[in-house]
Design a protein around this motif. Structure first.
Motif, PDB file in Angstrom:
ATOM      1  N   PRO A 118     -37.368 -58.350  18.374  1.00 31.14           N
ATOM      2  CA  PRO A 118     -36.471 -57.291  18.855  1.00 31.14           C
ATOM      3  C   PRO A 118     -37.291 -56.066  19.269  1.00 31.14           C
ATOM      4  N   LYS A 119     -36.617 -55.059  19.786  1.00 33.63           N
ATOM      5  CA  LYS A 119     -37.295 -53.878  20.327  1.00 33.63           C
ATOM      6  C   LYS A 119     -38.164 -53.189  19.282  1.00 33.63           C
ATOM      7  N   ASP A 163     -47.192 -55.623   0.775  1.00 26.88           N
ATOM      8  CA  ASP A 163     -45.876 -55.778   1.388  1.00 26.88           C
ATOM      9  C   ASP A 163     -45.377 -54.401   1.802  1.00 26.88           C
ATOM     10  N   THR A 164     -45.073 -54.232   3.091  1.00 29.34           N
ATOM     11  CA  THR A 164     -44.668 -52.923   3.615  1.00 29.34           C
ATOM     12  C   THR A 164     -43.153 -52.850   3.753  1.00 29.34           C
ATOM     13  N   PRO A 165     -42.583 -51.638   3.710  1.00 28.18           N
ATOM     14  CA  PRO A 165     -41.151 -51.489   3.977  1.00 28.18           C
ATOM     15  C   PRO A 165     -40.833 -51.963   5.391  1.00 28.18           C
ATOM     16  N   GLY A 166     -39.714 -52.628   5.566  1.00 25.07           N
ATOM     17  CA  GLY A 166     -39.353 -53.136   6.877  1.00 25.07           C
ATOM     18  C   GLY A 166     -39.027 -52.021   7.855  1.00 25.07           C
ATOM     19  N   THR A 167     -39.420 -52.221   9.092  1.00 29.22           N
ATOM     20  CA  THR A 167     -39.086 -51.236  10.129  1.00 29.22           C
ATOM     21  C   THR A 167     -37.663 -51.455  10.615  1.00 29.22           C
ATOM     22  N   ASP A 182     -45.265 -65.941  24.386  1.00 28.26           N
ATOM     23  CA  ASP A 182     -45.338 -65.267  25.690  1.00 28.26           C
ATOM     24  C   ASP A 182     -45.233 -63.753  25.535  1.00 28.26           C
ATOM     25  N   ASN A 183     -44.281 -63.305  24.721  1.00 27.29           N
ATOM     26  CA  ASN A 183     -44.101 -61.861  24.537  1.00 27.29           C
ATOM     27  C   ASN A 183     -45.280 -61.235  23.805  1.00 27.29           C
ATOM     28  N   ALA A 184     -45.817 -61.965  22.831  1.00 38.12           N
ATOM     29  CA  ALA A 184     -46.981 -61.446  22.103  1.00 38.12           C
ATOM     30  C   ALA A 184     -48.181 -61.311  23.027  1.00 38.12           C
ATOM     31  N   ALA A 185     -48.358 -62.297  23.917  1.00 39.65           N
ATOM     32  CA  ALA A 185     -49.480 -62.239  24.853  1.00 39.65           C
ATOM     33  C   ALA A 185     -49.352 -61.035  25.777  1.00 39.65           C
ATOM     34  N   ASP A 186     -48.119 -60.732  26.201  1.00 39.45           N
ATOM     35  CA  ASP A 186     -47.901 -59.568  27.063  1.00 39.45           C
ATOM     36  C   ASP A 186     -48.240 -58.276  26.338  1.00 39.45           C
TER      37      ASP A 186
END
Length: 690
Positions: A256-257, A220-224, A304-308
C-alpha cells in the motif's frame, strides 16, 4: 500444498552471501554523538543484561580491527562534514540509533541504571548482527519474529499491538534485572526469558535458548500507517541501526501507499533489504493448488514494485508466519515434515538466515554497513553542494550585475557633475562678457558723450542694463540656486539607487533566507545628502567670492574707460590745435603737419587700447574665479558621489561577503567530500578482499 520451490521464479535473486547483496539508495546524518559516552561505559557494568559477549566483534582479526577503526574514523569525519555543510536531512551514520539512546534513559542521564542499560544496548547492537523488522501495522511482523524464535514472545492481533520497540537478543550470564531498575520487569517461569519494559516504550527480551540469537539481535518496530503518528517516526529513526532489514508486507494488502513510502525511506540508508510477503495462507482458497496462481501474481506484483522503488530486483520470500509458528508450537522446532510447516515456506527464510548469514558474511556486513551509510551521507552532501553551487552561480551573477549597475550609476553621476559644471560655466561666462557687452553696446560718440559729459547715475544705469537677465540677483545667489538644484538631483538619484539595489536583493531567496539585506533601503539613509552637498558647495562658492566687490569692480571699469576717453580726447585736441597753428603759419608746415597727424593717430588708437585692456583685465579676473569654482565644484561633487557609492556598497556588503565566503566554503567542502569518498571506496575494497 505450497511447495518450497514454488516461488523460486521470483525469489531466484536471493544471493549466496552478503557480498552480493544490493545496497540501495542514499544515507543520512544529522544526529550528534552523545556527550555521555564515558558515563555509559562506566555504568555498563551494572546493567540487567550482564556482561555483553564480544559477539561478532570477537571474531575480528587484528587487520579487521584496524579496518574497523578506520571505518569509524571516516564515519565520524563524514558526520562532521555533513554537520558543517548543513541541509542534510537524513538521520545519521552512527551504529546506534539516537532513539535507542533516548528511550533507554527513562529517568534522565543521572540515573545510573538507565545509563548502564543504554551502554548495554549500544554494545548489543555493535557486537551482534542486527535485523530490524519493518512494515505496516498488521502485516504480521510480531508473528514472524515469534515463528523465528519458535516461541510466542510478542503479542499478535488484527489491531496494532506493537506500540513499543521490542529488542530481542541473547541472554548472557545474568538473566535477572537489577533490583535498582526503575522500569517494570518480569521473568517467565523457566527462567529462559527476561523481559524488561521501560517507561519510554522499549521492551528488552533476553533469551538464552535460541541459537539464532547467539550473534544476532532482532528488533520489532511499531507498524506504520497506524493511528499513532509517532509509530512511523520511531521506525524511521531506528532504520539506520540495522545491518539487515526484513521488510514485511501482507499478501492481502501488498505494497500500500504507506509501505511504498516507508520502503523509499529505507533505501535512503543503503541498507541490505529482504522483502517478506507474509500471510500467504489467506490466499489458499483463491484457486486451485492452494491459490498458486493468485500467490504468483502477488509475488510478481511485489517484485515489480520493489524493483521500481529500489532500482534493483529485490530478494523476496513469500511465507506464512502463522502456519510456521503453529507448526513449531505443535510439532516442535525440529519437525519439518508437517504439511502446515511445508505450506508456510518458512524454511526458505530460515535457510537464508542460517546458511547465507554466515559468521564471515555477518562480520563483513557489520563492517561494510556503516560505509554504505557513509557513502549515502557523502552523496547527500554532494547533492547539497551542487544545489549551493547553482544558487551561488545566481548570486555571483547578481554581484557582478550589481557591480556593473553601480559603476554605471557612478558614471552617470559623474556626467551630471559635468552638466552642473557647464551650467556654472555659463553663469561665469555671462559675467565675463558683461564688460565687453557694456562697451560694445555704446557707439564712439555715445561713449565720449557719456564718459565726458554724462552724469554718474546714467553711466551706472547703462552698466546695469548690459548685465545678463539671469544674473539680476547676483552671481553668488544664482550659483547657490544651481547648487540647490544639483544637490536635490544627487539626493534623489542616490535614494532611488539604494532602494533599487536592496529591493532587487530582497527578491533573492538566498539573501532573504539568510537575512543579508543591508539597511540602505531606508530613505532616511540619504536625507542628509542634499544638505551636506549643498552646504559644501555654498561654502566653496562663498569662499571664491569672499574678496569680490562688484561695485568696486564696476567703478574700476568705468574709471579706466574714462581715463582712456580723457587721453583720446586730449590727443584729438592737440592734433586740432597743431593743425590750426600750421594753417595760421605759426608752425612749420612739415613739422606741424607731422605733429598733428601723430596726435590724431594717438587719439584714434588710445581708446580701443584702453577698451581692450579693460575687457581683458575684467575677463581675466572672472576666469580666475571660474577656475576656482570649477576645481571646488568638481572636487566636492566627486567626493560626495564616491561617498554615496561606498555607502550603498556597504549596505550590501553582507551579501557580497556571503558570496565570497560561500565560494571558498564550497571549494573546501568539495575537496573534503572527494577525499572522504576516495577513502571510503578504498576501505570498502580492502574489507571485501579480506
Amino acid at each position: 500444498m505450497i511447495r518450497q520451490g514454488e516461488y523460486l521464479k521470483v525469489s531466484r535473486h536471493v544471493y549466496s552471501n552478503l557480498k552480493k547483496w544490493r545496497t540501495i539508495g542514499s544515507s543520512s546524518n544529522s544526529a550528534l554523538q552523545s556527550s555521555k559516552a564515558a558515563s555509559f561505559a562506566s555504568a555498563a557494568k551494572q546493567n540487567q543484561w550482564g556482561d555483553t559477549a564480544k559477539g561478532l566483534m570477537g571474531l575480528l582479526s587484528d587487520q579487521q580491527r584496524s579496518l574497523l577503526q578506520e571505518q569509524r574514523t571516516i564515519s565520524q569525519a563524514t558526520l562532521d562534514l555533513a554537520s558543517n555543510i548543513g541541509g542534510i536531512t537524513l538521520q545519521h551514520c552512527e551504529s546506534i540509533s539516537p532513539i535507542l539512546r533516548e528511550i533507554l534513559t527513562p529517568h534522565g542521564d543521572t540515573d545510573t541504571q538507565a545509563l548502564a542499560d543504554r551502554s548495554a544496548s549500544a554494545s548489543a547492537f555493535e557486537t551482534t548482527f542486527s535485523i530490524v523488522i519493518a512494515g505496516e501495522f498488521n502485516a504480521g511482523k510480531s508473528t514472524l519474529i515469534n515463528a523465528l524464535l519458535g516461541k510466542k514472545i510478542l503479542e499478535t492481533g488484527s489491531l496494532p499491538t506493537t506500540d513499543c520497540l521490542h529488542v530481542i537478543t541473547h541472554k548472557n550470564g545474568q538473566g535477572q534485572p537489577s533490583p535498582n531498575m526503575k522500569g517494570i520487569s518480569s521473568t517467565n517461569n523457566d527462567g529462559a526469558i527476561t523481559t524488561t519494559s521501560h517507561a519510554n516504550a522499549i521492551v528488552l527480551h533476553c533469551i538464552d535458548d535460541v541459537p539464532l540469537l547467539n550473534d544476532l539481535t532482532l528488533v520489532d518496530t511499531p507498524g506504520t500507517n497506524a493511528i499513532a503518528d509517532n509509530h512511523t517516526t520511531r521506525t524511521l529513526k531506528l532504520l539506520p541501526t540495522a545491518d539487515l532489514i526484513l521488510f514485511v508486507t501482507s499478501a492481502d494488502r501488498p505494497f500500500p501507499k504507506s509501505e511504498r513510502k516507508l520502503l523509499q525511506s529505507i533505501q535512503l540508508y543503503r541498507k541490505n533489504i529482504v522483502i517478506v510477503i507474509n500471510k500467504m495462507d489467506i490466499l489458499d482458497a483463491t484457486g486451485g493448488n492452494h491459490g498458486f496462481e493468485e500467490k504468483q501474481k502477488i509475488v510478481e506484483f511485489v517484485a515489480d514494485n520493489a524493483a521500481d522503488l529500489l532500482g534493483a530486483r529485490a530478494v523476496i520470500y513469500p511465507i506464512s508466519s502463522r502456519d510456521a509458528l503453529a507448526a513449531k508450537l505443535i510439532h516442535g522446532k525440529d519437525d519439518e515434515t508437517s504439511k502446515v510447516w511445508k505450506r508456510s515456506n518458512f524454511s526458505s527464510l530460515e535457510k537464508f538466515l542460517k546458511e547465507t548469514l554466515t559468521e564471515e558474511a555477518k562480520v563483513q556486513a557489520k563492517m561494510l554497513n556503516p560505509l554504505g551509510v557513509t557513502e549515502g551521507v557523502l552523496s547527500e552532501c554532494r547533492d547539497v553542494l551542487k544545489k549551493r553551487k547553482r544558487d551561488l552561480e545566481s548570486d555571483t551573477a547578481t554581484v557582478n550585475l550589481l557591480q556593473h549597475q553601480m559603476d554605471s550609476w557612478k558614471n552617470e553621476m559623474e556626467s551630471d557633475i559635468q552638466y552642473f559644471r557647464d551650467d556654472v560655466k555659463n553663469l561665469m561666462t555671462s559675467e565675463m562678457d558683461q564688460c565687453q557687452n557694456f562697451i560694445e553696446s555704446m557707439g564712439t560718440i555715445e561713449m565720449y558723450s557719456l564718459l565726458l559729459f554724462g552724469d554718474q547715475k546714467s553711466l551706472e544705469s547703462r552698466w546695469d542694463q548690459s548685465k545678463d537677465a539671469t544674473l539680476y540677483d547676483g552671481i553668488v545667489k544664482e550659483l547657490l540656486n544651481l547648487a540647490g538644484e544639483y544637490s536635490d538631483s544627487v539626493a534623489t538619484s542616490s535614494r532611488a539607487q539604494g532602494q533599487d539595489v536592496i529591493e532587487y536583493l530582497g527578491k533573492r531567496p538566498a539573501v532573504v533566507g539568510q537575512n543579508l539585506i543591508g539597511s540602505v533601503s531606508a530613505a532616511s539613509r540619504f536625507e542628509d545628502t542634499r544638505k551636506s552637498l549643498y552646504d559644501e558647495l555654498s561654502r566653496a562658492f562663498r569662499n571664491v567670492f569672499s574678496s569680490h566687490n562688484a561695485e568696486a569692480e564696476k567703478q574700476k571699469v568705468l574709471k579706466s574707460l574714462k581715463n582712456g576717453i580723457y587721453v583720446s580726447s586730449t590727443s584729438y585736441v592737440l592734433a586740432l590745435s597743431t593743425g590750426t597753428s600750421v594753417s595760421l603759419g605759426i608752425l612749420d608746415s612739415y613739422t606741424g603737419s607731422a605733429a598733428a597727424a601723430t596726435f590724431a593717430i594717438i587719439g584714434a588708437s588710445v581708446l580701443p587700447y584702453f577698451k581692450n585692456q579693460v575687457i581683458s583685465e575684467y575677463r581675466s579676473n572672472w576666469e580666475g574665479r571660474d577656475k576656482k569654482v570649477a576645481v571646488a565644484l568638481t572636487s566636492i561633487c566627486a567626493k560626495e558621489i564616491q561617498r554615496i557609492h561606498k555607502r550603498i556598497a556597504s549596505g550590501v556588503k553582507p551579501y557580497t561577503r556571503y558570496v565570497t565566503t560561500e565560494a571558498a566554503s564550497i571549494v573546501s567542502f568539495d575537496e573534503e567530500c572527494e577525499a572522504l569518498s576516495n577513502s571510503t571506496l578504498l576501505l570498502r575494497n580492502r574489507i571485501v578482499k579480506i
